[in-house]
Design a protein around this motif. Structure first.
Motif, PDB file in Angstrom:
ATOM      1  N   GLU A  50       0.678  -1.126   0.129  1.00 38.51           N
ATOM      2  CA  GLU A  50      -0.093  -0.150   0.038  1.00 38.51           C
ATOM      3  C   GLU A  50       0.737   1.291   0.243  1.00 38.51           C
ATOM      4  N   LEU A  51       1.750   1.364   0.892  1.00 40.29           N
ATOM      5  CA  LEU A  51       2.767   2.346   0.802  1.00 40.29           C
ATOM      6  C   LEU A  51       3.451   2.682  -0.598  1.00 40.29           C
ATOM      7  N   ILE A  52       3.997   1.676  -1.317  1.00 38.31           N
ATOM      8  CA  ILE A  52       4.565   1.706  -2.355  1.00 38.31           C
ATOM      9  C   ILE A  52       3.805   2.185  -3.311  1.00 38.31           C
ATOM     10  N   THR A  53       2.566   1.479  -3.494  1.00 39.90           N
ATOM     11  CA  THR A  53       1.555   1.480  -4.765  1.00 39.90           C
ATOM     12  C   THR A  53       0.706   2.679  -4.526  1.00 39.90           C
ATOM     13  N   GLY A  54       0.159   3.005  -3.328  1.00 41.88           N
ATOM     14  CA  GLY A  54      -0.924   3.818  -3.255  1.00 41.88           C
ATOM     15  C   GLY A  54      -2.296   3.291  -3.345  1.00 41.88           C
ATOM     16  N   ARG A  55      -2.074   1.694  -3.586  1.00 49.04           N
ATOM     17  CA  ARG A  55      -3.461   1.408  -4.242  1.00 49.04           C
ATOM     18  C   ARG A  55      -3.896   0.510  -2.780  1.00 49.04           C
ATOM     19  N   LYS A  56      -5.429   0.363  -2.748  1.00 48.90           N
ATOM     20  CA  LYS A  56      -6.098  -0.467  -1.499  1.00 48.90           C
ATOM     21  C   LYS A  56      -5.862  -1.958  -1.656  1.00 48.90           C
ATOM     22  N   PRO A  57      -5.930  -2.448  -0.475  1.00 52.73           N
ATOM     23  CA  PRO A  57      -5.583  -3.931  -0.592  1.00 52.73           C
ATOM     24  C   PRO A  57      -6.527  -4.884  -1.296  1.00 52.73           C
ATOM     25  N   LEU A  58      -7.863  -4.048  -1.554  1.00 61.12           N
ATOM     26  CA  LEU A  58      -9.057  -5.067  -2.021  1.00 61.12           C
ATOM     27  C   LEU A  58     -10.015  -3.914  -2.609  1.00 61.12           C
ATOM     28  N   SER A  59     -10.544  -4.316  -3.765  1.00 61.27           N
ATOM     29  CA  SER A  59     -11.614  -3.416  -4.247  1.00 61.27           C
ATOM     30  C   SER A  59     -12.912  -4.097  -4.087  1.00 61.27           C
ATOM     31  N   LYS A  60     -13.966  -3.627  -4.469  1.00 57.34           N
ATOM     32  CA  LYS A  60     -15.460  -4.236  -4.063  1.00 57.34           C
ATOM     33  C   LYS A  60     -15.821  -5.265  -4.847  1.00 57.34           C
ATOM     34  N   ASP A  61     -15.053  -5.651  -6.124  1.00 58.10           N
ATOM     35  CA  ASP A  61     -15.553  -6.692  -6.949  1.00 58.10           C
ATOM     36  C   ASP A  61     -14.919  -7.837  -6.775  1.00 58.10           C
ATOM     37  N   PHE A  62     -13.881  -8.094  -5.779  1.00 59.26           N
ATOM     38  CA  PHE A  62     -13.551  -9.333  -5.594  1.00 59.26           C
ATOM     39  C   PHE A  62     -12.663 -10.079  -7.021  1.00 59.26           C
ATOM     40  N   SER A  63     -12.425  -9.608  -8.062  1.00 58.58           N
ATOM     41  CA  SER A  63     -12.012 -10.269  -8.970  1.00 58.58           C
ATOM     42  C   SER A  63     -10.492 -10.335  -8.674  1.00 58.58           C
ATOM     43  N   SER A  64      -9.824 -11.076  -9.561  1.00 54.61           N
ATOM     44  CA  SER A  64      -8.529 -11.634  -9.403  1.00 54.61           C
ATOM     45  C   SER A  64      -7.351 -10.143  -9.474  1.00 54.61           C
ATOM     46  N   ASP A  69      -8.379  -7.292  -8.527  1.00 54.46           N
ATOM     47  CA  ASP A  69      -8.822  -6.523  -7.387  1.00 54.46           C
ATOM     48  C   ASP A  69      -8.108  -6.736  -6.164  1.00 54.46           C
ATOM     49  N   PHE A  70      -7.468  -7.931  -6.029  1.00 53.57           N
ATOM     50  CA  PHE A  70      -6.621  -7.980  -4.788  1.00 53.57           C
ATOM     51  C   PHE A  70      -5.392  -7.360  -5.035  1.00 53.57           C
ATOM     52  N   LEU A  71      -4.826  -6.622  -4.144  1.00 53.60           N
ATOM     53  CA  LEU A  71      -3.338  -5.924  -4.374  1.00 53.60           C
ATOM     54  C   LEU A  71      -2.215  -7.020  -4.468  1.00 53.60           C
ATOM     55  N   VAL A  72      -2.290  -8.114  -3.719  1.00 51.09           N
ATOM     56  CA  VAL A  72      -0.976  -8.919  -3.618  1.00 51.09           C
ATOM     57  C   VAL A  72      -0.799  -9.703  -5.143  1.00 51.09           C
ATOM     58  N   PRO A  73      -1.870 -10.343  -5.530  1.00 50.08           N
ATOM     59  CA  PRO A  73      -1.618 -10.948  -6.749  1.00 50.08           C
ATOM     60  C   PRO A  73      -1.429  -9.875  -7.966  1.00 50.08           C
ATOM     61  N   TRP A  74      -1.843  -8.925  -7.957  1.00 57.13           N
ATOM     62  CA  TRP A  74      -1.780  -7.761  -8.820  1.00 57.13           C
ATOM     63  C   TRP A  74      -0.186  -7.213  -8.775  1.00 57.13           C
ATOM     64  N   ALA A  75       0.215  -7.273  -7.727  1.00 60.69           N
ATOM     65  CA  ALA A  75       1.684  -6.612  -7.436  1.00 60.69           C
ATOM     66  C   ALA A  75       2.642  -7.764  -7.724  1.00 60.69           C
ATOM     67  N   LYS A  76       2.546  -8.840  -7.310  1.00 56.24           N
ATOM     68  CA  LYS A  76       3.450 -10.044  -7.430  1.00 56.24           C
ATOM     69  C   LYS A  76       4.324  -9.919  -8.908  1.00 56.24           C
ATOM     70  N   PRO A  77       3.714 -10.100  -9.890  1.00 59.56           N
ATOM     71  CA  PRO A  77       4.298 -10.151 -11.283  1.00 59.56           C
ATOM     72  C   PRO A  77       5.342  -8.742 -11.317  1.00 59.56           C
ATOM     73  N   LEU A  78       4.796  -7.676 -10.951  1.00 63.51           N
ATOM     74  CA  LEU A  78       5.484  -6.321 -10.933  1.00 63.51           C
ATOM     75  C   LEU A  78       6.470  -6.459 -10.236  1.00 63.51           C
ATOM     76  N   LEU A  79       6.410  -6.917  -8.965  1.00 63.22           N
ATOM     77  CA  LEU A  79       7.529  -6.967  -8.026  1.00 63.22           C
ATOM     78  C   LEU A  79       8.707  -7.679  -8.762  1.00 63.22           C
ATOM     79  N   ARG A  80       8.390  -8.904  -9.487  1.00 67.80           N
ATOM     80  CA  ARG A  80       9.285  -9.954  -9.883  1.00 67.80           C
ATOM     81  C   ARG A  80      10.082  -9.102 -10.910  1.00 67.80           C
ATOM     82  N   LEU A  81       9.363  -8.322 -11.656  1.00 66.30           N
ATOM     83  CA  LEU A  81       9.995  -7.669 -13.029  1.00 66.30           C
ATOM     84  C   LEU A  81      10.767  -6.586 -12.321  1.00 66.30           C
TER      85      LEU A  81
END
Length: 343
Positions: free
Chosen positions: A206-220, A222-234
């Motif tokens: 959250e501190l790095i990206t400014g994004r919320k950990p979860l949006s209201k739609d619960f799609s893949s 919309d979760f911060l962690v799975p969204w961020a992991k491939p970007l972290l790797r790269l």
């Protein structure tokens, strides 16, 4: 009870600071002009009664600069109230995600990350018995007038003594906040210090990206962690963090510190709890005392883990796959088919 009613102007709406699952928090002023925050638990809540007892027992034992201090409590008939020091600058959640909040500069974010790590490391490693918080999230990181972090809300905390360190389930019911729950905890209720570490890793994201950990739609996505992991790797492979950094920061950030925090976040949100570092390791890394690569001393490349990590999460030693209606569990099951998968 009368003193607290007077201090909060009879718990007026104007003094309401916030509402949680089991109660309301009011601002108050004591006769000596000391400002306080009063948590008034909702009447008739059995869970609220348990939270009151847990928080009273926990916070009365702990004293640290980066933990919210308790001033006292009140039991009057069915009323249950906890009285804390007043922390002036609201929550980290408000400053990162509030509509009217100004953009938090990078130096402040780094200071909050370090302060929060100090508070958690104290709970995990310096208290006796040690304590699992179980509800680490940006809404429970309060900020004082100097924007120093204070970990708050111990209503879900559990003691972890030397005599029960082999226990894998500290509760039969999952509590906490979606978006912050470690996978093994979300699927089975298995809580440990390492589940707190995972939640802390979400705060770092959250501190790095400014994004919320979860949006209201619960799609893949919309979760911060799975969204961020491939970007972290790269980002860690290429040493380029532009795709991760909160765009509101512009060029006003320290990319060396961002690289360190991103490494800490990647280590914290690993699927395998055994591979996550201790909070003291994270703290030393954030403070620059050790190299971020020491967080991956098991030899696994940052951004990857083995299929067995996912297998352990889905089966957790009991043959159970967890609640398949839980969005986090569904995400893990869909991603568990690759032999080598991204963290």
């Amino acid at each position: 009870m009368l003193e607290l009613a007077v201090a909060t102007e009879n718990f007026s709406a104007e003094n309401l600071l916030g509402e949680g699952g089991f109660g309301y928090v009011y601002k108050g002023v004591l006769p000596n002009e000391r400002k306080i925050a009063v948590k008034r638990l909702k009447l008739g809540s059995r869970q609220g009664e348990r939270e009151f007892q847990a928080e009273l027992e926990t916070i009365s034992r702990v004293h640290h600069r980066h933990l919210v201090s308790m001033i006292g409590y009140c039991i009057a008939g069915t009323e249950r109230l906890l009285v804390y020091e007043f922390v002036e600058n609201s929550t980290l959640e408000y400053h990162l995600h509030g509509k009217d909040s100004p953009v938090m500069d990078w130096g402040t974010r780094m200071r909050i990350a370090i302060g929060s790590a100090k508070g958690l490391a104290y709970l995990h490693e310096d208290c006796n018995p040690t304590i699992i918080h179980r509800d680490i999230k940006s809404a429970n990181i309060l900020l004082n007038s100097k924007f120093e972090a204070k970990v708050a809300d111990f209503g879900l905390a559990k003691f972890f003594t030397d005599t029960n360190h082999d226990i894998t389930h500290v509760t039969t019911r999952v509590v906490g906040t979606f978006g912050y729950l470690a996978p093994e905890y979300a699927s089975s209720g298995r809580a440990s210090h390492k589940s707190d570490v995972f939640s802390y890793g979400v705060i770092l994201l959250e501190l790095i990206t400014g994004r919320k950990p979860l949006s209201k739609d619960f799609s893949s996505t919309d979760f911060l962690v799975p969204w961020a992991k491939p970007l972290l790797r790269l980002a860690m492979e290429n040493n380029k963090f532009n795709t991760l950094v909160d765009p509101r920061l512009g060029n006003n950030c320290n990319y060396d510190e961002i690289a360190i925090m991103a490494s800490c976040a990647a280590a914290c949100v690993r699927n395998s709890e055994q591979l996550r570092p201790r909070m003291s390791q994270i703290l030393r890394t954030l403070e620059g005392d050790v190299s971020p690569m020491e967080l991956f001393s098991d030899g696994t490349r940052p951004g990857y883990s083995s299929f067995h990590d996912v297998f352990d999460i889905l089966h957790l030693g009991s043959g159970q796959t967890g609640n398949t209606s839980d969005p986090q569990t569904r995400l893990l099951r869909r991603s568990g088919t690759n032999y080598h998968r991204r963290l």
